[in-house]
Design a protein around this motif. Sequence first.
Motif, PDB file in Angstrom:
ATOM      1  N   LEU A   1       0.896  -1.133   0.096  1.00  0.00           N
ATOM      2  CA  LEU A   1      -0.019   0.029  -0.066  1.00  0.00           C
ATOM      3  C   LEU A   1       1.091   1.240  -0.166  1.00  0.00           C
ATOM      4  O   LEU A   1       1.880   1.474   0.833  1.00  0.00           O
TER       5      LEU A   1
ATOM      6  N   LEU B   1       0.587   4.703   0.737  1.00  0.00           N
ATOM      7  CA  LEU B   1      -0.402   5.374   1.883  1.00  0.00           C
ATOM      8  C   LEU B   1      -0.108   6.880   1.849  1.00  0.00           C
ATOM      9  O   LEU B   1       0.913   7.216   2.323  1.00  0.00           O
TER      10      LEU B   1
ATOM     11  N   ALA C   1      -9.266   2.131   6.838  1.00  0.00           N
ATOM     12  CA  ALA C   1      -8.750   1.213   5.828  1.00  0.00           C
ATOM     13  C   ALA C   1      -9.447   0.007   5.229  1.00  0.00           C
ATOM     14  O   ALA C   1     -10.067  -0.612   6.076  1.00  0.00           O
TER      15      ALA C   1
ATOM     16  N   THR D   1      -5.832  -4.925   5.922  1.00  0.00           N
ATOM     17  CA  THR D   1      -4.282  -4.804   6.349  1.00  0.00           C
ATOM     18  C   THR D   1      -3.272  -5.156   5.095  1.00  0.00           C
ATOM     19  O   THR D   1      -4.015  -5.811   4.215  1.00  0.00           O
ATOM     20  N   PHE D   2      -2.139  -4.553   5.240  1.00  0.00           N
ATOM     21  CA  PHE D   2      -1.226  -4.825   3.829  1.00  0.00           C
ATOM     22  C   PHE D   2      -0.153  -5.501   4.529  1.00  0.00           C
ATOM     23  O   PHE D   2       0.314  -4.850   5.705  1.00  0.00           O
TER      24      PHE D   2
ATOM     25  N   ILE E   1       3.428  -1.369   3.816  1.00  0.00           N
ATOM     26  CA  ILE E   1       3.015   0.082   3.511  1.00  0.00           C
ATOM     27  C   ILE E   1       4.161   1.105   3.445  1.00  0.00           C
ATOM     28  O   ILE E   1       5.116   0.829   4.251  1.00  0.00           O
TER      29      ILE E   1
ATOM     30  N   THR F   1      -2.224  10.477   8.923  1.00  0.00           N
ATOM     31  CA  THR F   1      -3.077   9.581   7.917  1.00  0.00           C
ATOM     32  C   THR F   1      -4.286   9.462   8.436  1.00  0.00           C
ATOM     33  O   THR F   1      -5.328   8.485   8.020  1.00  0.00           O
TER      34      THR F   1
ATOM     35  N   LEU G   1      -3.049   4.472   8.756  1.00  0.00           N
ATOM     36  CA  LEU G   1      -1.894   3.611   8.962  1.00  0.00           C
ATOM     37  C   LEU G   1      -2.377   2.533  10.064  1.00  0.00           C
ATOM     38  O   LEU G   1      -2.102   1.390   9.861  1.00  0.00           O
TER      39      LEU G   1
ATOM     40  N   ALA H   1      -4.270  -0.039   8.398  1.00  0.00           N
ATOM     41  CA  ALA H   1      -3.841  -0.864   7.376  1.00  0.00           C
ATOM     42  C   ALA H   1      -2.728  -1.769   7.676  1.00  0.00           C
ATOM     43  O   ALA H   1      -2.210  -2.669   7.345  1.00  0.00           O
ATOM     44  N   ARG H   2      -2.352  -1.399   9.234  1.00  0.00           N
ATOM     45  CA  ARG H   2      -0.982  -2.043   9.652  1.00  0.00           C
ATOM     46  C   ARG H   2      -1.467  -3.206  10.682  1.00  0.00           C
ATOM     47  O   ARG H   2      -1.904  -3.260  11.384  1.00  0.00           O
TER      48      ARG H   2
ATOM     49  N   SER I   1       2.857  -6.390   9.498  1.00  0.00           N
ATOM     50  CA  SER I   1       3.197  -5.318   8.435  1.00  0.00           C
ATOM     51  C   SER I   1       4.461  -4.755   8.590  1.00  0.00           C
ATOM     52  O   SER I   1       5.185  -4.467   9.532  1.00  0.00           O
TER      53      SER I   1
ATOM     54  N   VAL J   1       6.146  -1.368   7.638  1.00  0.00           N
ATOM     55  CA  VAL J   1       5.943   0.107   7.304  1.00  0.00           C
ATOM     56  C   VAL J   1       7.398   0.972   7.068  1.00  0.00           C
ATOM     57  O   VAL J   1       8.132   1.013   7.966  1.00  0.00           O
TER      58      VAL J   1
END
Length: 452
Positions: A148, A150, A204, A207-208, A211, A222, A226, A229-230, A234, A236
């Motif tokens: 992602l 972001l 979000a 999750t990715f 990121i 954000t 964040l 998506a975390r 993840s 980052v």
Amino acid sequence: MQGKRLIRVNQLIKEEISMVVQRQLKDPRLGFVTVTEVDTTPDLKHAKVFVSVLGPDAQWAASFKALESARGFVWSWLRRHLDLRVTPEIMFRPDRSMEHAAHIQSLLADLKKAEGAIGDRGMTVTVVAPAPPAELVDLLARPRGSALMLGHVHPDGDVLGTLLGLGLAMEKAGWAVTYGGPDPVPDVLDFLPGADRWQVWRTAPGTFDTIVLTDCPNDGRTEGLLAGARGPSSRVLNIDHHPDNRRYGTLNWIDPSAAAVGEMIYDLLVALGWPVGRETALGLYTAIHTDTGSFRYSNTTPRTFRIAGALTAAGAEPALVTDRLYQRRPPDALLTLGSLLSRVEVSEDGRIAALTVPEGAASEAFMAAEDLVTYPRSIAGVKVAVLLRAESDGRVKASLRGKGDVPVNRIAHQFGGGGHENAAGCTLSGPLASAKATLLAAVRQALDGQAS
Ligand SMILES: [Mn+2]
């Protein structure tokens, strides 16, 4: 100061000193030194820095002599690079709990295993330097999982040019990339390749695995995306040139000497050995063009022109970027601009110029397209220019620009904001008139402090 904030301060000091010891100190007496712990007193006056040295006692003694003589350098480094009320006096102390060779060997083995697997083991890496960290290059060279790109609130040319430019290059290398943030791409930047892929979210979508955030000094910007998506494992990747970046990533690469993150991403692509396609070149060129005020600000360096030259050779068209950024005003924009410019005020002593924009006086698109603060900044003798804009939620957004007389990010810090020495921002509570009075008083105080 205590509790969580003190723990955070200890962590910041530990990271910064680790970096200084590894990269800045060239003393030949220095052995393989690891900073294991920092213990700062709640009044921030003293910090015990526990270090471990690999090797026999003689190695410890030599390394400690080297650290002792570098104490002043380390202190002034901390004072310049950490935004602390007080910079603590440093005392180096041996950490004998780690001296058992087997223990150190196993720690080293853990470190090796964690290489290229940042985030998987709760490990974080922070590098403050112009060169892309090897860990970042390794990680991007091996596409896996979902990625992602972001953005943060009000994304500008540097944010979008680098997220889209790097993301498109990652896709060519085999990454599956999603692009998004809390705010849409402003009209003035809709020409950026990949802008049509940009998604706008309140929360979000999931999750990715990886990121990427660029030009985002504070994860709070954000708007919670964040955090959403975390996932627990993840990675980052926090890539930024703001000196006050909060280092919220599993990998933090910060280069305050870069005029724009666009320069950093170009160097990263070169380190990866990836070709820079036309679309990526256009994004990175726009990032650099906007952050340097069209190559006019003091952050513009030989490196800026070298990279801009390479990006032009790779297909970025300077005339096209200028046309898209500055030659697409709607017909009524000049009327709005005229009425706003009549509001510029200059202080009696001529050092401060301010422009206030009441709520509803200009559209979102107008504000994103016009770099309004450059007008008060352009007045002869003005040392600090301020743009204050009333938001619909009652708060007042402020932009500060300096000309090298006082670091305006210090002023922004007083109000919870931040930025660069000559360009910073913060948010104050309204109404506009009181926010203006408060901010101008702080600017005046900063300028007076400088004079004495
Ligand atoms: Mn930037």
